[in-house]
Write a protein that holds these residues in place. Structure first.
Motif, mmCIF file in Angstrom:
data_model
loop_
_atom_site.group_PDB
_atom_site.id
_atom_site.type_symbol
_atom_site.label_atom_id
_atom_site.label_comp_id
_atom_site.label_asym_id
_atom_site.label_seq_id
_atom_site.Cartn_x
_atom_site.Cartn_y
_atom_site.Cartn_z
ATOM 1 N N SER A 59 0.849 -1.197 0.000
ATOM 2 C CA SER A 59 0.000 0.000 0.000
ATOM 3 C C SER A 59 0.881 1.241 0.000
ATOM 4 O O SER A 59 1.759 1.394 0.865
ATOM 5 N N TYR A 60 0.637 2.138 -0.952
ATOM 6 C CA TYR A 60 1.465 3.322 -1.124
ATOM 7 C C TYR A 60 0.579 4.529 -1.440
ATOM 8 O O TYR A 60 -0.646 4.447 -1.411
ATOM 9 N N ARG A 61 1.209 5.662 -1.757
ATOM 10 C CA ARG A 61 0.505 6.858 -2.212
ATOM 11 C C ARG A 61 1.322 7.507 -3.321
ATOM 12 O O ARG A 61 2.541 7.321 -3.399
ATOM 13 N N ILE A 62 0.652 8.267 -4.167
ATOM 14 C CA ILE A 62 1.365 9.006 -5.214
ATOM 15 C C ILE A 62 2.207 10.086 -4.536
ATOM 16 O O ILE A 62 1.679 10.974 -3.857
ATOM 17 N N LEU A 63 3.519 10.010 -4.736
ATOM 18 C CA LEU A 63 4.439 10.926 -4.054
ATOM 19 C C LEU A 63 4.644 12.229 -4.816
ATOM 20 O O LEU A 63 4.691 13.303 -4.216
ATOM 21 N N ASP A 64 4.802 12.131 -6.131
ATOM 22 C CA ASP A 64 4.979 13.329 -6.958
ATOM 23 C C ASP A 64 4.645 12.987 -8.400
ATOM 24 O O ASP A 64 4.509 11.810 -8.757
ATOM 25 N N LYS A 65 4.526 14.021 -9.238
ATOM 26 C CA LYS A 65 4.142 13.854 -10.632
ATOM 27 C C LYS A 65 5.069 14.685 -11.527
ATOM 28 O O LYS A 65 5.479 15.775 -11.153
ATOM 29 N N ASP A 66 5.377 14.155 -12.711
ATOM 30 C CA ASP A 66 6.223 14.862 -13.673
ATOM 31 C C ASP A 66 5.766 14.473 -15.072
ATOM 32 O O ASP A 66 5.945 13.333 -15.498
ATOM 33 N N ILE A 67 5.172 15.403 -15.788
ATOM 34 C CA ILE A 67 4.573 15.091 -17.082
ATOM 35 C C ILE A 67 5.609 14.726 -18.147
ATOM 36 O O ILE A 67 5.326 13.975 -19.080
ATOM 37 N N ASP A 68 6.847 15.231 -18.029
ATOM 38 C CA ASP A 68 7.896 14.946 -19.025
ATOM 39 C C ASP A 68 9.089 14.245 -18.384
ATOM 40 O O ASP A 68 10.246 14.529 -18.707
ATOM 41 N N HIS A 69 8.823 13.305 -17.515
ATOM 42 C CA HIS A 69 9.872 12.631 -16.751
ATOM 43 C C HIS A 69 10.742 11.740 -17.635
ATOM 44 O O HIS A 69 10.269 11.134 -18.595
ATOM 45 N N MET A 111 3.968 9.246 -12.479
ATOM 46 C CA MET A 111 3.440 9.444 -11.129
ATOM 47 C C MET A 111 4.180 8.471 -10.209
ATOM 48 O O MET A 111 3.985 7.254 -10.286
ATOM 49 N N ARG A 112 5.032 9.017 -9.352
ATOM 50 C CA ARG A 112 5.892 8.196 -8.496
ATOM 51 C C ARG A 112 5.089 7.526 -7.385
ATOM 52 O O ARG A 112 4.269 8.165 -6.714
ATOM 53 N N ILE A 113 5.346 6.223 -7.196
ATOM 54 C CA ILE A 113 4.652 5.458 -6.165
ATOM 55 C C ILE A 113 5.570 5.164 -4.990
ATOM 56 O O ILE A 113 5.223 5.410 -3.830
ATOM 57 N N GLU A 147 -6.205 13.278 -13.637
ATOM 58 C CA GLU A 147 -7.199 13.086 -12.591
ATOM 59 C C GLU A 147 -6.620 12.816 -11.207
ATOM 60 O O GLU A 147 -7.345 12.899 -10.219
ATOM 61 N N THR A 148 -5.341 12.510 -11.112
ATOM 62 C CA THR A 148 -4.766 12.007 -9.867
ATOM 63 C C THR A 148 -3.946 13.056 -9.127
ATOM 64 O O THR A 148 -2.887 13.476 -9.604
ATOM 65 N N PRO A 149 -4.385 13.479 -7.954
ATOM 66 C CA PRO A 149 -3.574 14.394 -7.144
ATOM 67 C C PRO A 149 -2.508 13.625 -6.356
ATOM 68 O O PRO A 149 -2.623 12.409 -6.154
ATOM 69 N N THR A 150 -1.451 14.309 -5.945
ATOM 70 C CA THR A 150 -0.468 13.670 -5.082
ATOM 71 C C THR A 150 -1.157 13.260 -3.780
ATOM 72 O O THR A 150 -2.088 13.912 -3.317
ATOM 73 N N GLY A 151 -0.699 12.160 -3.213
ATOM 74 C CA GLY A 151 -1.320 11.637 -2.007
ATOM 75 C C GLY A 151 -2.379 10.585 -2.267
ATOM 76 O O GLY A 151 -2.876 9.949 -1.330
ATOM 77 N N THR A 152 -2.752 10.381 -3.551
ATOM 78 C CA THR A 152 -3.762 9.377 -3.882
ATOM 79 C C THR A 152 -3.287 7.983 -3.465
ATOM 80 O O THR A 152 -2.173 7.580 -3.795
#
Length: 234
Positions: A59-69, A111-113, A147-152
């Protein structure tokens, strides 16, 4: 809206649906389910980590997001003009040839897990093949990223060794036809299993690139609440 039986591998009907998002990834079925509240609003095929790079469960959460990673570990060595010199490299074990520079693998809509593992756009060969990340078809990666915010919350379960073989989905594909080879059908029958509750039964399809569409996805119109959008929609 009645479900299109030719598009059950990937669909989305979450626009306008309220509720906190939650993501469930099943390695055994190579599927991700997207919930808003208790409502299942999206399903997509994935390609998770291959045998030597298995995707972690838990079980984890989305830590951060980067559209051009881009990956800091896996990619290619290229020359000064950007021409490929050595591909599929691991910077921890593969030294750079003289006169080359490292170019990280493209991981758009990342989206980092946990650690270096995340969800992102990628090529789906029809079986687990990544270095541990969760690859998604281009359109679904774009939707999930939006659709996904960090912390999801993200739950990863199952075992990739149990996954049935399916047909490929190249990057940028918008259309999937319901055609399977006899070999693939036999493999799916051999490894048959029940899908997650609320998930359409797995049907093998061959991906077909629609050359009239670009290899990226962008919404031009916002569908009404609950409208089902399929990966094969034109």
């Amino acid at each position: 809206m009645a479900e299109n039986p030719l598009s059950s591998r990937a669909w989305w009907k979450g626009d306008g649906v309220v509720g906190k998002p939650r993501i469930v990834i099943n390695l055994s079925t190579q599927r991700v389910q997207y919930y808003k509240g208790k409502e299942l609003v999206g399903v997509s095929p994935i390609s998770s980590g291959r045998e030597s790079h298995g995707t972690v469960t838990g079980s984890y959460r989305i830590l951060d997001k980067d559209i051009d990673h881009r990956s800091s570990l896996f990619g290619s060595y290229v020359d000064k003009e950007g021409n490929l010199v050595q591909g599929d490299v691991d910077t921890r074990t593969d030294p750079a040839p003289p006169g080359t520079k490292y170019l990280g693998a493209n991981m758009r809509y990342f989206m980092r897990i946990v650690g270096g593992i995340g969800m992102h756009e990628g090529y789906l060969p029809g079986y687990p093949a990544s270095h541990g990340c969760i690859r998604l078809p281009t359109k679904m990666a774009a939707i999930f990223f939006k659709e996904t915010p960090t912390g999801t919350p993200v739950e990863i379960m199952g075992e990739s060794a149990l996954a049935a073989t399916e047909s490929e989905i190249p990057i940028g594909v918008d259309k999937i036809t319901d055609v399977a080879s006899p070999e693939t059908k036999r493999d799916v029958k051999k490894k048959s299993k029940e899908p997650l509750k609320g998930q359409p039964k797995t049907t093998v399809r061959r991906a077909v690139v629609d050359a009239s569409k670009p290899s990226w996805f962008k919404w031009t119109r916002r569908p009404p609440r609950g409208a089902t959008i399929y990966l094969s929609e034109e």
